[in-house]
Design an enzyme around this catalytic site. Structure first.
Site, PDB file in Angstrom:
ATOM      1  N   GLU A  52      15.635  -5.450   0.511  1.00  0.00           N
ATOM      2  CA  GLU A  52      17.069  -5.565   0.800  1.00  0.00           C
ATOM      3  C   GLU A  52      17.390  -5.349   2.277  1.00  0.00           C
ATOM      4  OE1 GLU A  52      18.942  -3.035  -2.121  1.00  0.00           O
ATOM      5  OE2 GLU A  52      18.368  -4.356  -3.775  1.00  0.00           O
ATOM      6  N   GLU A  94      14.226  -8.571  -8.251  1.00  0.00           N
ATOM      7  CA  GLU A  94      14.785  -7.350  -8.833  1.00  0.00           C
ATOM      8  C   GLU A  94      16.170  -7.669  -9.365  1.00  0.00           C
ATOM      9  OE1 GLU A  94      14.661  -3.754  -6.335  1.00  0.00           O
ATOM     10  OE2 GLU A  94      16.637  -3.225  -7.121  1.00  0.00           O
TER      11      GLU A  94
END
Length: 546
Positions: A202, A319
């Site tokens: 991220e 994810e």
């Protein structure tokens, strides 16, 4: 006398096993599933289902609740027989090791000069924890488990090593891969098989905590590819190069993919489209078709970038936990979440996503397994059914009659025919679904003698109606999923009216279908999910080899 008794008894059992399908609310509606069987619209990996293990320590808390317990990679009990069986049931299950704290992990290899200490909670630190360390004996234990379980491992590397955080919050400087290279060398020397090395978590786009520019990330990806090529030069099975493991951003992903056409195998993105886990309206969101459909723009956007680039990289969901900050107890670990999860799997497949990693295998409030006792939550069984029934080729599918039915079709997995997934979001209406095909297709029935068999071809878009005389002999397999007691927030799931649970030895139960006459409409009860395997339906798209 005894024979008649057992025949009647078996008839009664069949009646009661089917009765849950027909004991619906009074409301009912008809609809039609349109399946285009001419050519596949997407192809998934054979091992499409993936789940994650995270680094979070027990002190990880959200909204006053600490839901991770001892499920983190440094604490997880690897000796639970149930845990081993749950992973082995997929044969294989991809497992992605990573998450927020992966970019604060050092590896205790010979080059490491720092103390190998665990994460310590510190609210002044990025992500709320200090740097942590992976001891090599723990890495050995993890790999021993993965080998016994037959898992395919994706490891998320620390991508913040060597960078500094600028005043604007961005991470600047090149990735220092010294420690990662030493860790990969240790892994190869130990003959541990890694399916893919993923760089960072991220950090793309606007990032979470901090961010790295697309140009710098592309250079770091090339560096990762270079060291992998060097370390694995004498290893037959080369791992995949996987990045960036973050939220989709059109401009960032476009620039990044264009600059990594020679170095990248898999582009990963994350999905938490339901908002924060603390949201009290998650159930309503999950049952809202417009919210479910809303994320299609992410799938189609990334699909189009890849299609319009010279890259050979494939798209993965790296994810996805639906609701961020560890999910919501009795929602993201309950029956209702299978509506979201299976819809995600179906939608991702339509846009040529090759693998879908669920956050998490265990840990938080969105685990496929219970964090404390390792018993499967409802989504575990939903994932296992998908894994066993939905093949690689994806067929274009739509539903008319109500917008509360979500529909997906794949060629059947390791068997003939097709498998249809129907999700009924309506809380009061049973849907009687008929089938129509927009292609030449055939229905095949083999008599018990296996000598003669008949094919009945249907051209153009046609509602299936089997010829008189054989419609009672062609059967399909149905798997109806419902909540125990009709409670959507139950952590127990029923398959064809029977509760699914492991036995005292930790054995995963068999997933047995109902056998239904193919001439009958598919009955989809309110707030239920149905997988339907039709082995006698053959379409051209299923003759195309992936």
């Amino acid at each position: 006398m005894g024979f008649c008794f057992w025949v009647c008894f078996i008839c009664l059992l069949n009646f009661y096993s089917l009765s849950f399908v027909s004991s619906q609310a009074d409301a009912s509606a008809e609809g039609t599933v349109f399946i285009d069987g001419k050519a596949p619209i997407g192809r998934i990996d054979d091992d499409f289902i993936c789940a994650t293990l995270d680094w979070w320590p027990p002190e990880k808390c959200d909204y006053g609740t600490c839901s991770w317990g001892l499920a983190g990679l440094l604490n997880l009990d690897l000796n639970k027989n149930l845990f081993l069986n749950a992973v082995k049931a997929f044969s294989p299950l991809k497992i992605r090791l990573g998450g927020t704290l992966q970019d604060k992990v050092i590896y205790d290899t010979d080059d490491n000069q720092l103390p190998c200490t665990s994460f310590v909670k510190n609210t002044s630190e990025m992500f709320g924890f200090t740097q942590g360390c992976l001891p090599m004996n723990r890495w050995d234990d993890l790999n021993s488990f993965f080998q016994k379980a037959g898992a395919k491992v994706i490891f998320g590397l620390n991508a913040l090593a060597g960078r500094t955080i600028a005043p604007d919050g961005s991470a600047v400087g090149a990735w220092n891969y010294t420690n990662a290279e030493s860790f990969m060398q240790y892994t190869v020397d130990k003959n541990y098989t890694i399916h893919g090395w993923e760089l960072g978590n991220e950090l793309c786009g606007s990032g979470v905590g901090t961010r790295v520019s697309a140009d710098q990330y592309a250079a770091d990806t090339a560096a990762l590819q270079s060291i992998v090529q060097k370390i694995y030069q004498n290893v037959d099975l080369k791992p995949l190069i996987i990045t960036p493991g973050g939220f989709y951003d059109l401009d960032w992903f476009t620039e990044y993919i264009d600059k990594t056409t020679k170095s990248l195998d898999v582009v990963t993105h994350h999905i938490y489209n339901l908002g924060p886990g603390v949201d009290d309206h998650l159930v309503e969101k999950i049952l809202d078709p417009s919210i479910l459909e809303g994320v299609s723009g992410t799938f189609s956007g990334l699909h189009n970038i890849i299609k319009n680039s010279t890259t050979s990289a494939a798209a993965w969901v790296g994810e996805a936990g639906g609701a961020y900050n560890s999910g919501h107890n009795l929602v993201t670990n309950a029956f209702v979440f299978s509506f979201w999860y299976l819809d995600q799997l179906g939608m991702a497949s339509k846009y040529d996503t090759k693998t879908y990693c669920r956050q998490s295998l265990i840990g938080g409030n969105y685990g496929l397994l219970n964090t404390t006792n390792f018993e499967p939550n409802p989504d575990y069984y939903s994932a296992l059914l998908w894994h066993r029934l939905m093949g690689r080729n994806v067929l274009s599918t739509s539903f008319t009659g109500t917008d509360k039915i979500r529909s997906y079709t794949h060629c059947a997995k390791q068997s003939k025919g097709i498998t249809l997934l129907l999700i009924n979001l309506n809380n009061s209406t049973t849907v009687r679904a008929k089938l129509a095909f927009n292609s030449t297709m055939s229905l095949q029935h083999k008599h018990r003698s296996r000598i003669s068999h008949h094919k009945h071809k249907i051209h153009k878009t046609t509602i299936i109606k089997l010829p008189q005389g054989i419609d009672g002999k062609i059967r399909r397999e149905e798997y109806h999923l419902t909540a125990k007691g009709g409670n959507l927030q139950s952590q127990s799931i029923l398959l064809n009216g029977n509760i699914l649970s492991v036995n005292s030895s930790g054995i995963i139960p068999h997933l047995e279908p109902l056998h239904v006459k193919s001439a009958k409409p598919i009955m989809v009860a309110p707030l239920s999910i149905v997988f339907t395997h039709m082995p006698d339906v053959t379409v051209p798209a299923c003759k195309v080899q992936p």
